[in-house]
Write a protein that holds these residues in place. Structure first.
Motif, PDB file in Angstrom:
ATOM      1  N   PHE A  87      27.258 -12.132  26.097  1.00 37.80           N
ATOM      2  CA  PHE A  87      27.534 -12.476  24.705  1.00 37.80           C
ATOM      3  C   PHE A  87      29.008 -12.198  24.423  1.00 37.80           C
ATOM      4  O   PHE A  87      29.480 -11.070  24.602  1.00 37.80           O
ATOM      5  CB  PHE A  87      26.668 -11.659  23.754  1.00 37.80           C
ATOM      6  CG  PHE A  87      25.206 -12.006  23.803  1.00 37.80           C
ATOM      7  CD1 PHE A  87      24.712 -13.082  23.073  1.00 37.80           C
ATOM      8  CD2 PHE A  87      24.323 -11.258  24.565  1.00 37.80           C
ATOM      9  CE1 PHE A  87      23.367 -13.410  23.113  1.00 37.80           C
ATOM     10  CE2 PHE A  87      22.981 -11.571  24.610  1.00 37.80           C
ATOM     11  CZ  PHE A  87      22.494 -12.659  23.885  1.00 37.80           C
ATOM     12  N   PHE A  88      29.729 -13.215  23.974  1.00 36.54           N
ATOM     13  CA  PHE A  88      31.142 -13.067  23.621  1.00 36.54           C
ATOM     14  C   PHE A  88      31.238 -12.796  22.120  1.00 36.54           C
ATOM     15  O   PHE A  88      30.754 -13.584  21.301  1.00 36.54           O
ATOM     16  CB  PHE A  88      31.927 -14.322  23.982  1.00 36.54           C
ATOM     17  CG  PHE A  88      31.906 -14.650  25.449  1.00 36.54           C
ATOM     18  CD1 PHE A  88      32.440 -13.781  26.388  1.00 36.54           C
ATOM     19  CD2 PHE A  88      31.348 -15.840  25.904  1.00 36.54           C
ATOM     20  CE1 PHE A  88      32.420 -14.070  27.738  1.00 36.54           C
ATOM     21  CE2 PHE A  88      31.331 -16.145  27.256  1.00 36.54           C
ATOM     22  CZ  PHE A  88      31.865 -15.260  28.174  1.00 36.54           C
ATOM     23  N   VAL A  89      31.883 -11.689  21.753  1.00 37.30           N
ATOM     24  CA  VAL A  89      31.983 -11.287  20.354  1.00 37.30           C
ATOM     25  C   VAL A  89      33.450 -11.111  19.990  1.00 37.30           C
ATOM     26  O   VAL A  89      34.189 -10.397  20.681  1.00 37.30           O
ATOM     27  CB  VAL A  89      31.226  -9.969  20.103  1.00 37.30           C
ATOM     28  CG1 VAL A  89      31.410  -9.509  18.660  1.00 37.30           C
ATOM     29  CG2 VAL A  89      29.737 -10.142  20.411  1.00 37.30           C
ATOM     30  N   MET A  90      33.866 -11.766  18.904  1.00 38.20           N
ATOM     31  CA  MET A  90      35.246 -11.667  18.434  1.00 38.20           C
ATOM     32  C   MET A  90      35.320 -10.625  17.323  1.00 38.20           C
ATOM     33  O   MET A  90      34.661 -10.742  16.285  1.00 38.20           O
ATOM     34  CB  MET A  90      35.717 -13.026  17.916  1.00 38.20           C
ATOM     35  CG  MET A  90      35.679 -14.129  18.970  1.00 38.20           C
ATOM     36  SD  MET A  90      36.803 -13.828  20.349  1.00 38.20           S
ATOM     37  CE  MET A  90      38.369 -14.258  19.583  1.00 38.20           C
ATOM     38  N   VAL A 147      30.701  -8.729  25.613  1.00 40.10           N
ATOM     39  CA  VAL A 147      32.150  -8.672  25.837  1.00 40.10           C
ATOM     40  C   VAL A 147      32.847  -8.909  24.501  1.00 40.10           C
ATOM     41  O   VAL A 147      32.643  -9.939  23.856  1.00 40.10           O
ATOM     42  CB  VAL A 147      32.593  -9.735  26.868  1.00 40.10           C
ATOM     43  CG1 VAL A 147      34.110  -9.765  26.966  1.00 40.10           C
ATOM     44  CG2 VAL A 147      31.953  -9.450  28.220  1.00 40.10           C
ATOM     45  N   GLU A 148      33.647  -7.959  24.080  1.00 34.79           N
ATOM     46  CA  GLU A 148      34.353  -8.060  22.803  1.00 34.79           C
ATOM     47  C   GLU A 148      35.832  -8.343  23.030  1.00 34.79           C
ATOM     48  O   GLU A 148      36.425  -7.883  24.010  1.00 34.79           O
ATOM     49  CB  GLU A 148      34.197  -6.773  21.994  1.00 34.79           C
ATOM     50  CG  GLU A 148      32.764  -6.460  21.602  1.00 34.79           C
ATOM     51  CD  GLU A 148      32.671  -5.254  20.687  1.00 34.79           C
ATOM     52  OE1 GLU A 148      33.635  -5.008  19.927  1.00 34.79           O
ATOM     53  OE2 GLU A 148      31.645  -4.554  20.727  1.00 34.79           O
ATOM     54  N   ALA A 177      27.471 -16.914  25.676  1.00 27.58           N
ATOM     55  CA  ALA A 177      27.143 -17.402  24.334  1.00 27.58           C
ATOM     56  C   ALA A 177      28.125 -16.884  23.299  1.00 27.58           C
ATOM     57  O   ALA A 177      28.580 -15.734  23.362  1.00 27.58           O
ATOM     58  CB  ALA A 177      25.728 -16.997  23.950  1.00 27.58           C
ATOM     59  N   PHE A 178      28.448 -17.749  22.345  1.00 24.33           N
ATOM     60  CA  PHE A 178      29.153 -17.376  21.124  1.00 24.33           C
ATOM     61  C   PHE A 178      28.146 -17.503  19.985  1.00 24.33           C
ATOM     62  O   PHE A 178      27.502 -18.542  19.825  1.00 24.33           O
ATOM     63  CB  PHE A 178      30.348 -18.297  20.870  1.00 24.33           C
ATOM     64  CG  PHE A 178      31.462 -18.133  21.863  1.00 24.33           C
ATOM     65  CD1 PHE A 178      32.468 -17.206  21.650  1.00 24.33           C
ATOM     66  CD2 PHE A 178      31.512 -18.915  23.007  1.00 24.33           C
ATOM     67  CE1 PHE A 178      33.507 -17.048  22.565  1.00 24.33           C
ATOM     68  CE2 PHE A 178      32.539 -18.769  23.922  1.00 24.33           C
ATOM     69  CZ  PHE A 178      33.544 -17.828  23.701  1.00 24.33           C
ATOM     70  N   LEU A 179      27.999 -16.429  19.202  1.00 26.81           N
ATOM     71  CA  LEU A 179      27.080 -16.433  18.069  1.00 26.81           C
ATOM     72  C   LEU A 179      27.873 -16.775  16.817  1.00 26.81           C
ATOM     73  O   LEU A 179      28.764 -16.029  16.408  1.00 26.81           O
ATOM     74  CB  LEU A 179      26.394 -15.071  17.926  1.00 26.81           C
ATOM     75  CG  LEU A 179      25.704 -14.525  19.179  1.00 26.81           C
ATOM     76  CD1 LEU A 179      24.949 -13.237  18.855  1.00 26.81           C
ATOM     77  CD2 LEU A 179      24.769 -15.558  19.789  1.00 26.81           C
ATOM     78  N   VAL A 180      27.532 -17.915  16.213  1.00 24.74           N
ATOM     79  CA  VAL A 180      28.323 -18.458  15.108  1.00 24.74           C
ATOM     80  C   VAL A 180      27.561 -18.285  13.797  1.00 24.74           C
ATOM     81  O   VAL A 180      26.381 -18.639  13.699  1.00 24.74           O
ATOM     82  CB  VAL A 180      28.611 -19.954  15.347  1.00 24.74           C
ATOM     83  CG1 VAL A 180      29.322 -20.561  14.141  1.00 24.74           C
ATOM     84  CG2 VAL A 180      29.465 -20.121  16.604  1.00 24.74           C
TER      85      VAL A 180
END
Length: 254
Positions: A31-34, A63-64, A107-110
């Motif tokens: 999971f990619f988190v910004m 992963v942030e 994945a990017f959670l939008v």
């Protein structure tokens, strides 16, 4: 081949997640988190809560990365957004290259729906067309803040046989659109609805819709616009950020 999922996670309530989104979450390895800073740490916390609640296997990784900020000086708005998306693209490319192995799913959670006022699709499309990274991607739709706003106010978005326009604050700065009854406004940082006080409009306003901090106000625009501006300013000071949307509707139609 690597695969990226762009998953719409709704407007804030974890119960807004669709069955398709939950199934997609359970395919993800990374999971990619910004990270958008301390003021918006609730947004990261809610993403992690969604992952913990709906993902049944604990073999995933999170992963942030620090999200760049849009310039808010004298630069033209579209140029500032283009620059922001280029900066995000560089971060996305690095994460895909360094953190996602072949045959893994990232994945990017939008927030809301990925197709509405979000650049994740455009950024991944640009990376894919660049040809330097070999991956496939899929978009999972979500419940948008527009849908949630209408549901919470118990109103339809459009009048019978009429269209609805979705725009931002700049889109109504010159006046209410002609030949349109209903306008949904997102990303209005300047309380632009105040400029339409002489129009015969109703407003349905909501902030943090679907979250425990939800705020809802509705009524004739001249009657409630000062209250909305006050509540909005107070909420922004309290939380350090605000996510609001509103529907404007002609009271007697075109």
């Amino acid at each position: 081949m690597k695969k990226i999922l762009i998953i719409g996670i709704g407007a804030g309530d974890p119960d807004y997640l669709t069955v398709q989104a939950i199934n997609a979450l359970n395919q993800v390895d990374v999971f990619f988190v910004m990270d958008k800073g301390v003021a918006k740490e609730k947004l990261i916390a809610l993403r992690k809560h969604i992952i913990e609640r709906f993902v049944t296997d604990d073999g995933y990784r999170i992963v942030e990365a620090t999200s760049p900020e849009r310039r808010r000086d004298d630069v033209e708005y579209k140029a500032a957004v283009d620059e922001l998306n280029r900066d995000k693209q560089a971060i996305f490319e690095r994460m895909i290259a360094d953190e996602l192995n072949d045959a893994e799913v990232g994945a990017f959670l939008v927030w809301g729906d990925p197709s509405l006022y979000d650049s994740t699709i455009r950024i991944l499309e640009a990376i894919s067309h660049g040809g330097q990274h070999d991956f496939d991607y899929e978009v999972i739709p979500g419940i948008s803040s527009v849908q949630a706003l209408a549901a919470r106010h118990r109103v339809p978005l459009n009048l019978i046989g009429r269209s609805v326009e979705i725009t931002n604050g700049r889109g109504i700065a010159g006046g209410f659109p002609e030949n349109i009854d209903s306008v949904v406004v997102m990303l209005d940082t300047h309380d632009t609805y105040r400029l339409l006080a002489d129009e015969d409009l109703d407003i349905y306003w909501g902030a943090y819709v679907g979250t425990p901090d939800e705020l809802l106000i509705s009524g004739r625009l001249p009657d409630v616009m000062d209250e909305i501006a006050r509540v909005r300013a107070d909420a922004r000071r309290t939380h350090g950020w605000i996510m609001d949307t509103y529907l404007l509707r002609r009271r007697n139609g075109v």
